[in-house]
Scaffold this active site. Sequence first.
Site, PDB file in Angstrom:
ATOM      1  N   ARG A 124      46.092  19.877 -85.490  1.00 24.52           N
ATOM      2  CA  ARG A 124      45.007  19.189 -86.208  1.00 24.52           C
ATOM      3  C   ARG A 124      45.000  19.561 -87.691  1.00 24.52           C
ATOM      4  NH1 ARG A 124      41.048  20.419 -89.601  1.00 24.52           N
ATOM      5  NH2 ARG A 124      40.650  22.313 -88.411  1.00 24.52           N
ATOM      6  N   ASP A 125      44.744  20.836 -88.000  1.00 23.74           N
ATOM      7  CA  ASP A 125      44.621  21.237 -89.411  1.00 23.74           C
ATOM      8  C   ASP A 125      45.977  21.078 -90.102  1.00 23.74           C
ATOM      9  OD1 ASP A 125      43.829  22.525 -91.820  1.00 23.74           O
ATOM     10  OD2 ASP A 125      42.486  23.858 -90.734  1.00 23.74           O
ATOM     11  N   HIS A 128      38.513  31.551 -89.556  1.00 27.70           N
ATOM     12  CA  HIS A 128      39.494  30.492 -89.830  1.00 27.70           C
ATOM     13  C   HIS A 128      39.923  30.665 -91.286  1.00 27.70           C
ATOM     14  CE1 HIS A 128      40.667  26.077 -89.353  1.00 27.70           C
ATOM     15  NE2 HIS A 128      40.621  26.163 -90.681  1.00 27.70           N
ATOM     16  N   HIS A 181      42.468  30.153 -94.381  1.00 24.36           N
ATOM     17  CA  HIS A 181      43.650  29.560 -95.017  1.00 24.36           C
ATOM     18  C   HIS A 181      44.278  30.666 -95.858  1.00 24.36           C
ATOM     19  CE1 HIS A 181      43.329  25.270 -93.832  1.00 24.36           C
ATOM     20  NE2 HIS A 181      42.144  25.691 -93.450  1.00 24.36           N
ATOM     21  N   CYS A 215      43.151  20.875 -96.037  1.00 25.46           N
ATOM     22  CA  CYS A 215      42.191  19.781 -95.859  1.00 25.46           C
ATOM     23  C   CYS A 215      42.391  18.776 -96.981  1.00 25.46           C
ATOM     24  CB  CYS A 215      40.760  20.329 -95.878  1.00 25.46           C
ATOM     25  SG  CYS A 215      39.536  19.016 -95.808  1.00 25.46           S
ATOM     26  N   ASN A 223      46.917  27.202 -93.141  1.00 27.02           N
ATOM     27  CA  ASN A 223      46.195  28.267 -92.424  1.00 27.02           C
ATOM     28  C   ASN A 223      47.087  29.500 -92.372  1.00 27.02           C
ATOM     29  OD1 ASN A 223      45.237  25.565 -90.996  1.00 27.02           O
ATOM     30  ND2 ASN A 223      43.664  27.108 -90.717  1.00 27.02           N
TER      31      ASN A 223
HETATM   32  P1  HMG Z   1      31.603   7.025 -93.307  1.00 27.99           P
HETATM   33  O1  HMG Z   1      32.539   6.103 -94.019  1.00 27.99           O
HETATM   34  O2  HMG Z   1      30.369   7.487 -94.013  1.00 27.99           O
HETATM   35  O3  HMG Z   1      31.204   6.461 -91.838  1.00 27.99           O
HETATM   36  O4  HMG Z   1      32.453   8.287 -92.879  1.00 27.99           O
HETATM   37  P2  HMG Z   1      30.277   5.313 -91.350  1.00 27.99           P
HETATM   38  O5  HMG Z   1      29.456   5.869 -90.249  1.00 27.99           O
HETATM   39  O6  HMG Z   1      29.576   4.655 -92.523  1.00 27.99           O
HETATM   40  O7  HMG Z   1      31.310   4.260 -90.721  1.00 27.99           O
HETATM   41  C1  HMG Z   1      32.253   3.563 -91.536  1.00 27.99           C
HETATM   42  C2  HMG Z   1      33.345   3.009 -90.641  1.00 27.99           C
HETATM   43  O8  HMG Z   1      34.067   4.086 -90.036  1.00 27.99           O
HETATM   44  C3  HMG Z   1      32.833   2.161 -89.490  1.00 27.99           C
HETATM   45  O9  HMG Z   1      33.840   1.185 -89.213  1.00 27.99           O
HETATM   46  C4  HMG Z   1      32.770   3.123 -88.331  1.00 27.99           C
HETATM   47  O10 HMG Z   1      32.861   2.507 -87.075  1.00 27.99           O
HETATM   48  C5  HMG Z   1      34.018   3.974 -88.598  1.00 27.99           C
HETATM   49  P3  HMG Z   1      33.681  -0.344 -89.671  1.00 27.99           P
HETATM   50  O11 HMG Z   1      32.409  -0.813 -89.021  1.00 27.99           O
HETATM   51  O12 HMG Z   1      33.568  -0.283 -91.180  1.00 27.99           O
HETATM   52  O13 HMG Z   1      34.951  -0.965 -89.192  1.00 27.99           O
HETATM   53  N1  HMG Z   1      33.885   5.313 -88.011  1.00 27.99           N
HETATM   54  C6  HMG Z   1      34.739   5.835 -87.116  1.00 27.99           C
HETATM   55  N2  HMG Z   1      35.871   5.360 -86.567  1.00 27.99           N
HETATM   56  C7  HMG Z   1      36.491   6.169 -85.664  1.00 27.99           C
HETATM   57  N3  HMG Z   1      36.054   7.390 -85.321  1.00 27.99           N
HETATM   58  C8  HMG Z   1      34.933   7.900 -85.854  1.00 27.99           C
HETATM   59  C9  HMG Z   1      34.223   7.113 -86.809  1.00 27.99           C
HETATM   60  N4  HMG Z   1      33.097   7.294 -87.495  1.00 27.99           N
HETATM   61  C10 HMG Z   1      32.897   6.197 -88.223  1.00 27.99           C
HETATM   62  N5  HMG Z   1      34.499   9.107 -85.515  1.00 27.99           N
HETATM   63  C11 HMG Z   1      32.909  10.129 -91.413  1.00 27.99           C
HETATM   64  C12 HMG Z   1      31.848   9.395 -92.226  1.00 27.99           C
HETATM   65  C13 HMG Z   1      32.294  11.427 -90.959  1.00 27.99           C
HETATM   66  C14 HMG Z   1      33.304   9.267 -90.223  1.00 27.99           C
HETATM   67  C15 HMG Z   1      34.130  10.365 -92.324  1.00 27.99           C
HETATM   68  O14 HMG Z   1      33.702  10.987 -93.488  1.00 27.99           O
HETATM   69  C16 HMG Z   1      35.196  11.192 -91.676  1.00 27.99           C
HETATM   70  O15 HMG Z   1      35.825  10.780 -90.714  1.00 27.99           O
HETATM   71  N6  HMG Z   1      35.465  12.407 -92.235  1.00 27.99           N
HETATM   72  C17 HMG Z   1      36.433  13.326 -91.670  1.00 27.99           C
HETATM   73  C18 HMG Z   1      37.147  14.059 -92.759  1.00 27.99           C
HETATM   74  C19 HMG Z   1      38.083  15.057 -92.146  1.00 27.99           C
HETATM   75  O16 HMG Z   1      38.541  14.893 -91.027  1.00 27.99           O
HETATM   76  N7  HMG Z   1      38.405  16.130 -92.911  1.00 27.99           N
HETATM   77  C20 HMG Z   1      39.306  17.154 -92.444  1.00 27.99           C
HETATM   78  C21 HMG Z   1      38.785  17.957 -91.313  1.00 27.99           C
HETATM   79  S1  HMG Z   1      37.631  19.232 -91.798  1.00 27.99           S
HETATM   80  C22 HMG Z   1      38.641  20.566 -92.233  1.00 27.99           C
HETATM   81  O17 HMG Z   1      39.836  20.419 -92.348  1.00 27.99           O
HETATM   82  C23 HMG Z   1      38.015  21.898 -92.405  1.00 27.99           C
HETATM   83  C24 HMG Z   1      38.284  22.842 -91.230  1.00 27.99           C
HETATM   84  O18 HMG Z   1      39.676  23.015 -91.021  1.00 27.99           O
HETATM   85  C25 HMG Z   1      37.664  24.218 -91.525  1.00 27.99           C
HETATM   86  C26 HMG Z   1      38.065  24.730 -92.911  1.00 27.99           C
HETATM   87  O19 HMG Z   1      39.241  25.042 -93.123  1.00 27.99           O
HETATM   88  O20 HMG Z   1      37.165  24.763 -93.778  1.00 27.99           O
HETATM   89  C27 HMG Z   1      37.658  22.307 -89.932  1.00 27.99           C
HETATM   90 MG    MG Z   2      40.974  24.444 -91.998  1.00 28.90          MG
END
Ligand code: HMG
Ligand code: MG
Length: 311
Positions: A10-11, A202, A204, A235, A244
């Site tokens: 994933r990450d 966690h 990095h 990210c 990581n």
């Molecule tokens: P948004 O654009 O505000 O969402 O995104 P929305 O609710 O307004 O929906 C917009 C469209 O997205 C809609 O589709 C929804 O159906 C669709 P449309 O009607 O326009 O066709 N949608 C989805 N589709 C599939 N699966 C879903 C989903 N949700 C909405 N779950 C949202 C808000 C949270 C969805 C977006 O910002 C997002 O997906 N963000 C994820 C970003 C991400 O994954 N970042 C990396 C992971 S975090 C990380 O790496 C940190 C970590 O490792 C720890 C660390 O190191 O700090 C964990």
């Molecule tokens: Mg991370």
Amino acid sequence: MLKIVEVGPRDGLQNEPAVIPPAVKIDFVNALSLSGVNEIEVSAFVSPRWVPQLADAEEVFRKIARREGVVYSALVPNEKGLARAVSAKVDKVSLFTAASESFNQKNINTSIAGAIQRFLPVAKGAHDAGMTLRGYVSTAFWCPFEGRIAPAAVIEVVERLIDVGVDEVSISDTIGKASPDEVGMLLDGLLSRISTDRVAVHFHDTYGRGVENVLTSWSYGIRIFDASVGGLGGCPYAPGATGNVATEAVVKALKSKEETVGVDLEQLANARRLLDPFLSEERRALPRGGSLACATCEFSHQDVCCGQRSV
Ligand code: HMG
Ligand code: MG
């Protein structure tokens, strides 16, 4: 019990410029399953527009060979993500928010309070579906937009996540800038609020301090360590986030403390090799990850780095 949570699928893969074919991801997860890691974060049920690299989460979950005793988890940002995770029969889901407002907005398009509201029905739904629940707190030490984050801000978010109902929190150094002293300072305050066995770390490894930070956390009694084989990771919404801390390095460091770690390094290497033809050149050049930081400005991401990149 000591747990290694392998977050590479994933990450690691969310931050690769290329989208890796699902068949390769499935082989990768299957190889990791044989290595002895306790949990594998397989993918994320996030918006495919935000993270196209993981748009195949359903297919990957459907086709992996699950090994008994291994927990297969995924990130879930909202109810839509949970519905997808439930139908993919995910064992454990991870909510994710941050201790800094700016990063939270950039990463999940809402405030911290908005995220907590969004998580309430997700947490209930996950528990009703029999899943365990993790909550990530990103930018727990440094934020790429706001700088140093006060421990009190992190503890506040941890408490909100506990109220939401998470079973475990993962304290995340998103851009890999924490020092062991900063880790100690946060754990000093945090561990009087939540029991040690519910806290994962966690790290990095941007500045090469991941292993030291793991060992500092270990000395505080933490026994759940996130890591990524080969030091993959980062990210896309956190400028400066590199890989990581490498699982291989974490396993060796914990063994040096006479911990029993049932992870086979050869099998980890087999898993890592499967990705070689698909990884970016930069990543291939750094087989154990980490230390991608520019020595001149200390940032590694091209949007932020001064450009005089001297790794
Ligand atoms: P948004 O654009 O505000 O969402 O995104 P929305 O609710 O307004 O929906 C917009 C469209 O997205 C809609 O589709 C929804 O159906 C669709 P449309 O009607 O326009 O066709 N949608 C989805 N589709 C599939 N699966 C879903 C989903 N949700 C909405 N779950 C949202 C808000 C949270 C969805 C977006 O910002 C997002 O997906 N963000 C994820 C970003 C991400 O994954 N970042 C990396 C992971 S975090 C990380 O790496 C940190 C970590 O490792 C720890 C660390 O190191 O700090 C964990
Ligand atoms: Mg991370």
